[in-house]
Design a protein around this motif. Structure first.
Motif, PDB file in Angstrom:
ATOM      1  N   SER A 129     -44.277 -94.184 -23.379  1.00  0.00           N
ATOM      2  CA  SER A 129     -44.742 -92.832 -23.090  1.00  0.00           C
ATOM      3  C   SER A 129     -46.151 -92.806 -22.507  1.00  0.00           C
ATOM      4  CB  SER A 129     -44.675 -91.962 -24.349  1.00  0.00           C
ATOM      5  OG  SER A 129     -45.537 -92.467 -25.338  1.00  0.00           O
ATOM      6  N   ALA A 130     -46.958 -93.843 -22.766  1.00  0.00           N
ATOM      7  CA  ALA A 130     -48.362 -93.819 -22.337  1.00  0.00           C
ATOM      8  C   ALA A 130     -48.655 -94.637 -21.083  1.00  0.00           C
ATOM      9  CB  ALA A 130     -49.252 -94.312 -23.482  1.00  0.00           C
ATOM     10  N   GLU A 131     -47.889 -95.695 -20.813  1.00  0.00           N
ATOM     11  CA  GLU A 131     -48.193 -96.603 -19.700  1.00  0.00           C
ATOM     12  C   GLU A 131     -47.097 -96.548 -18.644  1.00  0.00           C
ATOM     13  OE1 GLU A 131     -49.303-100.646 -20.784  1.00  0.00           O
ATOM     14  OE2 GLU A 131     -49.735 -99.934 -22.806  1.00  0.00           O
ATOM     15  N   SER A 132     -47.452 -96.073 -17.472  1.00  0.00           N
ATOM     16  CA  SER A 132     -46.454 -95.949 -16.404  1.00  0.00           C
ATOM     17  C   SER A 132     -45.928 -97.315 -15.950  1.00  0.00           C
ATOM     18  CB  SER A 132     -47.025 -95.185 -15.213  1.00  0.00           C
ATOM     19  OG  SER A 132     -48.111 -95.883 -14.645  1.00  0.00           O
ATOM     20  N   GLN A 133     -46.769 -98.352 -15.960  1.00  0.00           N
ATOM     21  CA  GLN A 133     -46.323 -99.684 -15.543  1.00  0.00           C
ATOM     22  C   GLN A 133     -45.304-100.252 -16.530  1.00  0.00           C
ATOM     23  OE1 GLN A 133     -47.151-101.774 -12.732  1.00  0.00           O
ATOM     24  NE2 GLN A 133     -47.590 -99.703 -12.015  1.00  0.00           N
ATOM     25  N   TYR A 134     -45.562-100.085 -17.816  1.00  0.00           N
ATOM     26  CA  TYR A 134     -44.606-100.543 -18.830  1.00  0.00           C
ATOM     27  C   TYR A 134     -43.289 -99.785 -18.675  1.00  0.00           C
ATOM     28  CZ  TYR A 134     -42.397-101.606 -23.298  1.00  0.00           C
ATOM     29  OH  TYR A 134     -41.498-102.002 -24.259  1.00  0.00           O
ATOM     30  N   ARG A 135     -43.371 -98.463 -18.521  1.00  0.00           N
ATOM     31  CA  ARG A 135     -42.174 -97.627 -18.374  1.00  0.00           C
ATOM     32  C   ARG A 135     -41.367 -98.033 -17.148  1.00  0.00           C
ATOM     33  NH1 ARG A 135     -44.401 -93.169 -19.248  1.00  0.00           N
ATOM     34  NH2 ARG A 135     -45.160 -92.796 -17.148  1.00  0.00           N
ATOM     35  N   MET A 136     -42.055 -98.253 -16.019  1.00  0.00           N
ATOM     36  CA  MET A 136     -41.364 -98.657 -14.798  1.00  0.00           C
ATOM     37  C   MET A 136     -40.710-100.028 -14.980  1.00  0.00           C
ATOM     38  SD  MET A 136     -42.710 -98.788 -10.822  1.00  0.00           S
ATOM     39  CE  MET A 136     -44.356 -98.888 -11.379  1.00  0.00           C
ATOM     40  N   GLY A 137     -41.420-100.959 -15.606  1.00  0.00           N
ATOM     41  CA  GLY A 137     -40.861-102.280 -15.864  1.00  0.00           C
ATOM     42  C   GLY A 137     -39.665-102.221 -16.793  1.00  0.00           C
ATOM     43  N   TRP A 138     -39.762-101.418 -17.857  1.00  0.00           N
ATOM     44  CA  TRP A 138     -38.653-101.307 -18.809  1.00  0.00           C
ATOM     45  C   TRP A 138     -37.429-100.748 -18.105  1.00  0.00           C
ATOM     46  CZ3 TRP A 138     -34.894 -98.600 -21.138  1.00  0.00           C
ATOM     47  CH2 TRP A 138     -34.404 -99.079 -22.366  1.00  0.00           C
ATOM     48  N   ASN A 139     -37.609 -99.681 -17.345  1.00  0.00           N
ATOM     49  CA  ASN A 139     -36.484 -99.068 -16.638  1.00  0.00           C
ATOM     50  C   ASN A 139     -35.870-100.022 -15.614  1.00  0.00           C
ATOM     51  OD1 ASN A 139     -36.532 -96.590 -18.013  1.00  0.00           O
ATOM     52  ND2 ASN A 139     -38.055 -95.752 -16.631  1.00  0.00           N
ATOM     53  N   ASP A 140     -36.718-100.738 -14.872  1.00  0.00           N
ATOM     54  CA  ASP A 140     -36.202-101.704 -13.892  1.00  0.00           C
ATOM     55  C   ASP A 140     -35.440-102.835 -14.580  1.00  0.00           C
ATOM     56  OD1 ASP A 140     -37.351-100.197 -11.896  1.00  0.00           O
ATOM     57  OD2 ASP A 140     -38.872-101.681 -11.352  1.00  0.00           O
ATOM     58  N   GLY A 141     -36.034-103.396 -15.619  1.00  0.00           N
ATOM     59  CA  GLY A 141     -35.388-104.492 -16.342  1.00  0.00           C
ATOM     60  C   GLY A 141     -34.078-104.063 -16.967  1.00  0.00           C
ATOM     61  N   PHE A 142     -34.064-102.886 -17.557  1.00  0.00           N
ATOM     62  CA  PHE A 142     -32.839-102.391 -18.180  1.00  0.00           C
ATOM     63  C   PHE A 142     -31.758-102.178 -17.130  1.00  0.00           C
ATOM     64  CE2 PHE A 142     -30.021 -99.174 -20.010  1.00  0.00           C
ATOM     65  CZ  PHE A 142     -29.801 -99.707 -21.268  1.00  0.00           C
ATOM     66  N   GLY A 143     -32.134-101.577 -16.013  1.00  0.00           N
ATOM     67  CA  GLY A 143     -31.146-101.298 -14.960  1.00  0.00           C
ATOM     68  C   GLY A 143     -30.579-102.559 -14.316  1.00  0.00           C
ATOM     69  N   VAL A 144     -31.441-103.523 -14.040  1.00  0.00           N
ATOM     70  CA  VAL A 144     -30.984-104.765 -13.397  1.00  0.00           C
ATOM     71  C   VAL A 144     -30.104-105.572 -14.343  1.00  0.00           C
ATOM     72  CG1 VAL A 144     -31.771-107.000 -12.552  1.00  0.00           C
ATOM     73  CG2 VAL A 144     -32.898-104.922 -11.775  1.00  0.00           C
ATOM     74  N   CYS A 145     -30.535-105.729 -15.570  1.00  0.00           N
ATOM     75  CA  CYS A 145     -29.792-106.574 -16.510  1.00  0.00           C
ATOM     76  C   CYS A 145     -28.538-105.889 -17.050  1.00  0.00           C
ATOM     77  CB  CYS A 145     -30.693-107.012 -17.639  1.00  0.00           C
ATOM     78  SG  CYS A 145     -31.991-108.131 -17.077  1.00  0.00           S
ATOM     79  N   ARG A 146     -28.506-104.583 -17.049  1.00  0.00           N
ATOM     80  CA  ARG A 146     -27.304-103.867 -17.478  1.00  0.00           C
ATOM     81  C   ARG A 146     -26.160-104.141 -16.491  1.00  0.00           C
ATOM     82  NH1 ARG A 146     -27.976 -97.723 -17.694  1.00  0.00           N
ATOM     83  NH2 ARG A 146     -28.192 -98.142 -15.491  1.00  0.00           N
ATOM     84  N   GLY A 147     -26.498-104.285 -15.211  1.00  0.00           N
ATOM     85  CA  GLY A 147     -25.486-104.550 -14.191  1.00  0.00           C
ATOM     86  C   GLY A 147     -24.982-105.978 -14.167  1.00  0.00           C
ATOM     87  N   LYS A 148     -25.621-106.894 -14.911  1.00  0.00           N
ATOM     88  CA  LYS A 148     -25.240-108.307 -14.896  1.00  0.00           C
ATOM     89  C   LYS A 148     -24.194-108.659 -15.943  1.00  0.00           C
ATOM     90  CE  LYS A 148     -29.478-110.229 -13.028  1.00  0.00           C
ATOM     91  NZ  LYS A 148     -30.584-111.126 -13.256  1.00  0.00           N
ATOM     92  N   ARG A 149     -23.701-107.717 -16.681  1.00  0.00           N
ATOM     93  CA  ARG A 149     -22.729-108.028 -17.739  1.00  0.00           C
ATOM     94  C   ARG A 149     -21.445-108.511 -17.187  1.00  0.00           C
ATOM     95  NH1 ARG A 149     -22.933-103.095 -21.825  1.00  0.00           N
ATOM     96  NH2 ARG A 149     -25.028-102.526 -21.399  1.00  0.00           N
TER      97      ARG A 149
END
Length: 91
Positions: free
Chosen positions: A71-91
């Protein structure tokens, strides 16, 4: 005979002792235990978020979402969303 029984009893009790394996403490893991990703050139906050998001998507024991940082760091939020989206598609 008694010595053999005592040794057997000790080993049996050791086998029943729970060590908490498979359970993860809450909060982020120390850097030395985190999975390695090649994220050269990205900010440390983005890297942390990407690893946390990807591991969450893969449902590993390393999966974690630091709500405070999300909620406080835009870089962390962007990284979390990117990582979640990329790795979710690799199943």
């Amino acid at each position: 005979m008694r010595l053999t029984a005592a040794i057997f009893l000790v080993f049996t009790m050791m086998g029943c002792a729970a060590t908490g394996q498979g359970q993860r403490a809450s909060g982020p893991l120390p850097p030395s235990t985190r999975p390695a990703y090649n994220l050269t050139g990205y900010s440390p906050a983005f890297k942390d978020g990407y690893i946390d998001g990807c591991e969450t998507a893969k449902k590993t024991s390393y999966g974690f979402k630091d709500e405070r940082r999300f909620s406080a760091e835009s870089q962390y939020r962007m990284g979390w969303n990117d990582g979640f989206g990329v790795c979710r598609g690799k199943r």
